[in-house]
Design an enzyme around this catalytic site. Structure first.
Site, PDB file in Angstrom:
ATOM      1  N   TYR A  61      29.030  12.303  13.279  1.00 22.64           N
ATOM      2  CA  TYR A  61      30.090  11.290  13.326  1.00 22.64           C
ATOM      3  C   TYR A  61      31.310  11.712  12.513  1.00 22.64           C
ATOM      4  O   TYR A  61      31.181  12.394  11.485  1.00 22.64           O
ATOM      5  CB  TYR A  61      29.550   9.948  12.816  1.00 22.64           C
ATOM      6  CG  TYR A  61      28.288   9.525  13.556  1.00 22.64           C
ATOM      7  CD1 TYR A  61      28.376   8.918  14.806  1.00 22.64           C
ATOM      8  CD2 TYR A  61      27.031   9.806  13.036  1.00 22.64           C
ATOM      9  CE1 TYR A  61      27.222   8.581  15.504  1.00 22.64           C
ATOM     10  CE2 TYR A  61      25.875   9.471  13.720  1.00 22.64           C
ATOM     11  CZ  TYR A  61      25.977   8.855  14.956  1.00 22.64           C
ATOM     12  OH  TYR A  61      24.845   8.541  15.655  1.00 22.64           O
ATOM     13  N   ASP A  62      32.479  11.293  13.004  1.00 28.10           N
ATOM     14  CA  ASP A  62      33.734  11.571  12.290  1.00 28.10           C
ATOM     15  C   ASP A  62      34.206  10.352  11.510  1.00 28.10           C
ATOM     16  O   ASP A  62      34.945  10.478  10.538  1.00 28.10           O
ATOM     17  CB  ASP A  62      34.844  11.927  13.298  1.00 28.10           C
ATOM     18  CG  ASP A  62      34.442  13.090  14.180  1.00 28.10           C
ATOM     19  OD1 ASP A  62      33.790  14.016  13.645  1.00 28.10           O
ATOM     20  OD2 ASP A  62      34.756  13.060  15.385  1.00 28.10           O
ATOM     21  N   THR A  63      33.828   9.168  11.990  1.00 28.13           N
ATOM     22  CA  THR A  63      34.346   7.920  11.427  1.00 28.13           C
ATOM     23  C   THR A  63      33.191   7.012  11.034  1.00 28.13           C
ATOM     24  O   THR A  63      32.209   6.897  11.782  1.00 28.13           O
ATOM     25  CB  THR A  63      35.237   7.193  12.460  1.00 28.13           C
ATOM     26  OG1 THR A  63      36.262   8.093  12.878  1.00 28.13           O
ATOM     27  CG2 THR A  63      35.873   5.953  11.866  1.00 28.13           C
ATOM     28  N   ARG A  65      36.605   9.934   8.249  1.00 31.19           N
ATOM     29  CA  ARG A  65      37.481   8.767   8.228  1.00 31.19           C
ATOM     30  C   ARG A  65      36.647   7.537   7.881  1.00 31.19           C
ATOM     31  O   ARG A  65      35.589   7.327   8.484  1.00 31.19           O
ATOM     32  CB  ARG A  65      38.102   8.616   9.611  1.00 31.19           C
ATOM     33  CG  ARG A  65      39.292   7.740   9.622  1.00 31.19           C
ATOM     34  CD  ARG A  65      40.267   8.155  10.698  1.00 31.19           C
ATOM     35  NE  ARG A  65      41.510   7.454  10.513  1.00 31.19           N
ATOM     36  CZ  ARG A  65      42.461   7.396  11.422  1.00 31.19           C
ATOM     37  NH1 ARG A  65      42.315   8.047  12.558  1.00 31.19           N
ATOM     38  NH2 ARG A  65      43.573   6.732  11.187  1.00 31.19           N
ATOM     39  N   ARG A 116      31.657   9.071  18.266  1.00 31.30           N
ATOM     40  CA  ARG A 116      31.673   9.785  16.978  1.00 31.30           C
ATOM     41  C   ARG A 116      31.897   8.799  15.827  1.00 31.30           C
ATOM     42  O   ARG A 116      32.340   9.178  14.738  1.00 31.30           O
ATOM     43  CB  ARG A 116      32.792  10.852  16.975  1.00 31.30           C
ATOM     44  CG  ARG A 116      32.659  11.926  18.050  1.00 31.30           C
ATOM     45  CD  ARG A 116      31.637  12.993  17.728  1.00 31.30           C
ATOM     46  NE  ARG A 116      31.922  13.695  16.464  1.00 31.30           N
ATOM     47  CZ  ARG A 116      31.105  14.553  15.881  1.00 31.30           C
ATOM     48  NH1 ARG A 116      29.923  14.816  16.453  1.00 31.30           N
ATOM     49  NH2 ARG A 116      31.410  15.142  14.739  1.00 31.30           N
TER      50      ARG A 116
END
Lengths: 346, 346
Positions: free
Chosen positions: B58-60, B92, B280
């Site tokens: 995951y990015d967020t 993020r 993500r």
């Protein structure tokens, strides 16, 4: 509840509603032969014989009060004459109201002030219904937390139940300024019932405390004097007891028992207690969701009058939309029944 | 909302919940192979590699706050380390809370006090969500009647909407002693929105006035900052904002739009505004009905942690009963993620 309506609806206006309804009924019949509206009998004010036939068909009459007999403190035209006529005919009368703010004794005073003869045993306010429900279903209850007024507290006292909160003004002004106030609020271990009735001073502290009693004892009696969403006051709707009940139900994820109209318990209790024959009992009211559904729940015939909460036409449109039971009869105003014994003047 | 819990749940206790869940999951699997519980991944605190793999996916990260990062004013173990790790990895972060009593600025102060670095744009309280909803969906609204607190009033001000009621103490002590008081209550013609947020001073007068504004203008914006039924405070449940909302909805027969969790509008707004890829994005929370359903509504994966409102086991049992969406993962506590980068100690 007691409503004080400005701009009273006249009998003429009420008759107009019935007239409009007739036109609408014809239109419906033309376009949709199966319309269930067709099964409603429109009672004609100018046909004393038809009205007399209706009265002859019943021994017992259950009247709603506000919007049927009076509005606020003003009697509706002819309602006293109709009651006098029914008494003269030896009919049995009951006055059934969802208003829980008054006790039966307070209602006797109100009837007397309006020159309507009444016996206390004929008065069925939801304050008394709630007390009877506790007495019968929860005989072990000795103390209740009450959202409501003195009338409800008084009726509970008469069945041996003391109250916390109720008309106690210290609760009306109580405020949990912080969450610590909520956490430190004391709980009376003797309270084993929560009743929610009409209360103009309903607030977060009352809601929280009632919720705490229900959390502490998930089997506690949880009783609503009624679940009316609102009441009509002039051109405004005032939130009804159903709003406080909804808030409390939401907080505990549990439904309150409604002992007011249209409760099946209430109508069955009245029929059984007074040995009434439902097929010879007529329920008369101005509200579909309470009065008419009460009668239907008990297997009684019903009359919707146009002098109260909504016009009969609006009421029937609403009823059709919600697919709930229809009244047996529609009548402009309850005073029209008094014409059944005197020659038609028009 | 902010909860101040006495008797903090330790990480060990939280791990116990996951352990119990594992036992239960095995039993379920034996008796009912199709159990949907099987689809939940139990994340193991003692397996840093598995935890690292999850973070890599995951990015967020959307975090609930109370019950996840802290409880009341006390940080939960390891939560700051986990946030620092994610920042170091360039992730993020957003902090999404149904608490509407604080503005974003007030949250920045709270994060700073707890030594958690944060930018105001990362904070998503329902007070701000409500203001954004008004700004976008009702740009014509300039004045609102607000049940709620200063934080909500402040956020509305920032989008050019002034408020009536809100934190104004004269409303907190206002009382309609009689129905005449209700009938004579003045209505501000400029008010074209009603917002209902967390308010310890909720009372009948506020309910009635909010109801009147909605009656007067049936198309008025009608917004709930959240509809949570209750919040947990130590061994007591305090009625949540959903109770006031339920009362108000009941009074007007109209549903409020919920802009808090699990609102589909909210998650889609965040995904769109910040150009986030839902596949993500990971939503982490302690409540099924708000946090996890928010993630599901946005097509995001979710983590249910055991440090908040209920044990994860109770939560999943409840979820199974209600047939709502399951979380993707279950984890003892959010601090466990910080172990993904350091050698396992046990």
């Amino acid at each position: 509840m007691t409503t004080s309506i400005t701009g009273a609806v006249t009998v003429k206006e009420a008759q107009y509603f019935v007239g409009t309804l007739r036109v609408r009924q014809r239109e419906e019949a033309a376009s949709r032969a199966t319309s269930s509206l067709q099964s409603i009998q429109i009672l004609d004010d100018s046909d004393p014989q038809a009205l007399a036939t209706v009265l002859d068909s019943y021994d017992t009459f259950l009247f709603d009060c506000d919007g049927v007999l009076w509005r606020g403190s003003a009697l509706l035209p002819g309602s006293t004459r109709t009651l006098a006529l029914l008494r003269a005919q030896g009919k049995r009368l009951f006055f059934v109201t969802n208003n829980s703010s008054k006790s039966r004794a307070e209602y006797v005073a109100k009837f007397t002030k309006l020159n309507i003869p009444v016996d206390i045993s004929e008065i069925v306010p939801s304050s008394w219904a709630a007390a009877e429900y506790v007495r019968i279903q929860y005989p072990e209850v000795k103390k209740a937390f009450v959202i409501g007024s003195q009338g409800l507290v008084d009726e509970l006292n008469l069945v041996g139940v003391t109250s916390l909160c109720g008309a106690d003004q210290s609760y009306a002004t109580r405020c949990f300024a912080t969450e610590s106030d909520f956490l430190s609020a004391e709980i009376d271990k003797d309270v084993t019932a929560v009743l929610c009735g009409w209360d103009l001073t309903f607030n977060f502290a009352k809601l929280s405390l009632a919720s705490l009693y229900l959390q502490r004892k998930p089997t506690a009696a949880f009783i609503a004097t009624n679940k009316d969403a609102f009441d009509k006051l002039a051109d405004r709707n005032i939130p009804g007891n159903g709003c406080a009940v909804a808030a409390l139900e939401q907080s505990v994820g549990r439904e309150a028992v409604n002992v007011g109209k249209p409760s099946r318990w209430l109508i069955n209790y009245l029929l059984r207690t007074y040995n009434l024959n439902p097929r010879r009992t007529l329920v008369i009211g101005d509200r579909l969701d309470t009065d008419i559904q009460l009668g239907i729940a008990g297997g009684c015939d019903t009359v919707l009058v146009g002098t109260g909460c909504t016009t009969t036409e609006d009421a029937l449109l609403e009823q059709e939309a919600r697919k709930v039971g229809m009244p047996t009869y529609v009548l402009s105003h309850v005073g029209a029944f008094s014409l059944s014994a005197i020659p038609s003047k028009n």
